[in-house]
Design an enzyme around this catalytic site. Structure first.
Site, PDB file in Angstrom:
ATOM      1  CB  CYS A  91      -0.777  -0.107   1.222  1.00  0.00           C
ATOM      2  SG  CYS A  91      -2.209  -1.603   1.371  1.00  0.00           S
TER       3      CYS A  91
HETATM    4  C1  UGA Z   1      -1.430   0.351   5.710  1.00  0.00           C
HETATM    5  C2  UGA Z   1      -2.144   1.208   6.424  1.00  0.00           C
HETATM    6  O1  UGA Z   1      -1.773   1.187   7.574  1.00  0.00           O
HETATM    7  C3  UGA Z   1      -3.792   1.081   6.438  1.00  0.00           C
HETATM    8  O2  UGA Z   1      -4.271   1.838   7.317  1.00  0.00           O
HETATM    9  C4  UGA Z   1      -4.276   0.870   5.073  1.00  0.00           C
HETATM   10  O3  UGA Z   1      -5.665   0.558   5.098  1.00  0.00           O
HETATM   11  C5  UGA Z   1      -3.265  -0.073   4.244  1.00  0.00           C
HETATM   12  O4  UGA Z   1      -2.060   0.199   4.250  1.00  0.00           O
HETATM   13  C6  UGA Z   1      -3.915  -0.249   2.729  1.00  0.00           C
HETATM   14  O5  UGA Z   1      -3.824   0.894   2.165  1.00  0.00           O
HETATM   15  O6  UGA Z   1      -4.735  -1.016   2.526  1.00  0.00           O
HETATM   16  P1  UGA Z   1      -0.331  -2.189   5.703  1.00  0.00           P
HETATM   17  O7  UGA Z   1       0.418  -1.596   4.519  1.00  0.00           O
HETATM   18  O8  UGA Z   1      -1.225  -3.306   5.907  1.00  0.00           O
HETATM   19  O9  UGA Z   1      -1.575  -1.038   6.327  1.00  0.00           O
HETATM   20  O10 UGA Z   1       0.582  -1.972   6.877  1.00  0.00           O
HETATM   21  P2  UGA Z   1       1.310  -1.003   8.288  1.00  0.00           P
HETATM   22  O11 UGA Z   1       1.056  -1.524   9.406  1.00  0.00           O
HETATM   23  O12 UGA Z   1       0.628   0.403   7.821  1.00  0.00           O
HETATM   24  O13 UGA Z   1       2.837  -1.000   7.845  1.00  0.00           O
HETATM   25  C7  UGA Z   1       3.314  -0.405   6.516  1.00  0.00           C
HETATM   26  C8  UGA Z   1       4.906  -0.503   6.784  1.00  0.00           C
HETATM   27  O14 UGA Z   1       5.271   0.804   7.400  1.00  0.00           O
HETATM   28  C9  UGA Z   1       5.689  -1.820   7.095  1.00  0.00           C
HETATM   29  O15 UGA Z   1       6.551  -1.978   6.407  1.00  0.00           O
HETATM   30  C10 UGA Z   1       5.941  -1.256   8.527  1.00  0.00           C
HETATM   31  O16 UGA Z   1       7.120  -1.982   8.907  1.00  0.00           O
HETATM   32  C11 UGA Z   1       6.332   0.099   8.402  1.00  0.00           C
HETATM   33  N1  UGA Z   1       6.101   1.045   9.532  1.00  0.00           N
HETATM   34  C12 UGA Z   1       4.842   1.114   9.976  1.00  0.00           C
HETATM   35  C13 UGA Z   1       7.277   1.487   9.849  1.00  0.00           C
HETATM   36  O17 UGA Z   1       8.493   1.561   9.354  1.00  0.00           O
HETATM   37  N2  UGA Z   1       7.424   2.451  11.260  1.00  0.00           N
HETATM   38  C14 UGA Z   1       6.159   2.550  11.617  1.00  0.00           C
HETATM   39  O18 UGA Z   1       5.966   3.520  12.861  1.00  0.00           O
HETATM   40  C15 UGA Z   1       4.920   2.051  11.221  1.00  0.00           C
END
Ligand code: UGA
Length: 423
Positions: free
Chosen positions: A263
């Site tokens: 995403c």
């Molecule tokens: C993300 C959004 O959080 C959801 O709200 C959205 O619905 C979704 O995309 C989408 O568009 O369908 P997702 O990609 O499943 O969800 O995962 P996240 O938990 O957001 O993490 C994304 C990435 O960011 C991961 O690689 C995670 O490790 C990284 N991340 C997350 C960080 O590096 N630091 C953080 O503080 C949080």
């Protein structure tokens, strides 16, 4: 209510399952017959926490899957949940949206019931109006009073999608009319969350903006983390102090290797391309991507300062998934790290609690292990690339390494003697 969900992929399946769990009668239209069969047997074709449990309760009862559009004219709401993959230039490919919309139009021909066609896929602002509505309406002619259109974006995180669906921060519904919005709102009436009603375009933009803002928080934290590293400061101590400010909040401030997954990278790029199409230069969004692309290289630089030339060195890689609690490796930050390690001649022993099989398709020649201890055996160094909570329990396993050089790309370990990529 009767709800039809077009597309039994990640978003479609979770959405359909949760609506069925809330008591609606739900039909999934999934062209892949193999997937549709699995859903009908109550077997989730993807891994998602709690999904199997829910599917077991509902499939064959009020959830069914089929690979054709026949019968969808009984639906109150038809949700479009098909993919919008990136094209070569990063803009969103809308061909599945167009195809689904046309098929819906043909299937509804002759129906006298009121249907609300609702887009849940992440689409560039203007898509529902300029692509979906004309495609659906083409075969229907001018009987437009039997159809309404809404855009209802999803905010589901992989690995936590069921909880996110059932306990949302908000429900956003953009619509062509109050009547259409009310139908979609009714489907969610059992959930306790504020409902934000908007225009179609605003709802589409809310989705892109939410993801772009969250990605910006991460890149911002990474940039601060890189500065902190040079100053000998732990960025996690800093962000703890920053996140207590209610105007900022403590979420998505975790520095590390950057964001991966299906995403954030895709949606930020699509927003950049969209802005450019309208003559805007999205300086900040481009920097968000740039910081994200540079972050994986930093762990390699750090590794080289610790153990020198990587040729023939055995590097244990713990964590392959783009984040914890998923087997998904799409755009995982471990991919550029592993590519660079291989490029520099390192020998990789890898472990991930769930994602090894997915990663084998990208890097078939790595040595994959079924536990961290075996992957660490005789290693010259260890890189931690995914925030799996179970890694926090690792301790004695590191004694199996040749040299105890442990570098985290995600802050998760609790033992001593660890260095972080930006802490
Ligand atoms: C993300 C959004 O959080 C959801 O709200 C959205 O619905 C979704 O995309 C989408 O568009 O369908 P997702 O990609 O499943 O969800 O995962 P996240 O938990 O957001 O993490 C994304 C990435 O960011 C991961 O690689 C995670 O490790 C990284 N991340 C997350 C960080 O590096 N630091 C953080 O503080 C949080």
């Amino acid at each position: 209510m009767n709800i039809t969900v077009i597309g039994g992929g990640y978003v479609g399946l979770v959405t359909a399952s949760c609506f069925a769990y809330l008591g609606h009668t739900v039909r999934i239209v999934e062209i892949d017959t193999g997937k549709a069969d699995l859903i009908n047997q109550g077997v989730p074709p993807i891994y998602e926490d709690k999904l199997e449990e829910i599917l077991r309760q509902i499939s064959g009862k009020n959830l069914s899957a089929q690979s054709h559009y026949e019968g969808i004219e009984d639906a109150d709401i038809i949700l479009i949940c098909v993919g919008t993959p990136p094209q070569d230039d990063g803009s969103a490919d809308l061909r599945y949206i167009t195809g689904a919309s046309e098929s819906i139009g043909y299937a509804l021909k002759g129906s006298t019931k009121y249907h609300v066609i609702t887009v849940k896929s992440t689409v560039p602002p203007g898509t529902t109006e300029s692509v979906v509505i004309p495609a659906v309406m083409k075969p229907l002619g001018d009987i437009s009073d039997t159809v309404g259109f809404c855009m209802n974006p999803e905010f589901l995180r992989e690995g936590r999608a069921i909880d996110d669906f059932l306990h949302p921060d908000r429900i956003v519904i953009g619509g062509t009319s109050q009547k259409a919005i009310e139908v979609v709102q009714k489907a969610y009436e059992k959930l306790d969350a504020p409902v934000i009603t908007t225009s179609l375009k605003a709802a589409e933009m809310i989705k892109y903006t939410s993801n772009a803002f969250l990605a910006t928080k991460i890149s911002f934290s990474n940039e601060i983390g890189n500065i902190c590293k040079k100053l000998g400061i732990d960025v996690y101590e800093v962000m703890k102090g920053v996140g207590y400010d209610h105007r900022i909040n403590p979420y998505f401030l975790n520095a590390g290797l950057g964001f991966g997954g299906s995403c954030f990278p895709k949606d930020v790029m699509a927003l950049i391309r969209l802005a450019e199409r309208y003559g805007e230069e999205p300086v900040l969004l481009k920097s968000v991507i740039e910081v994200n692309e540079q972050q994986p290289g930093r762990i390699i630089q750090l590794l080289r300062t610790r153990i020198g030339d990587l040729k023939e060195k055995k590097i244990a890689v713990l964590g392959l998934a783009f984040k914890d609690n998923t087997d998904d490796v799409r755009d995982s930050r471990s991919i550029p790290v592993i590519s660079e390690l291989l490029e520099q001649g390192a020998i990789i022993s890898a472990f991930d609690p769930m994602a090894a099989d997915s990663m084998k398709k990208i890097f078939p020649s790595l040595s994959y292990y079924t536990n961290a201890g075996d992957a660490l055996e005789g290693a010259d160094a260890c890189l931690v690339l995914t925030e799996w909570p179970e890694f926090s329990k690792l301790g004695s396993e590191f004694a199996r390494m040749k040299n105890q050089v442990i570098i985290e790309g995600r802050k998760i370990l609790s033992c001593s003697g660890i260095e972080g990529v930006c802490w």
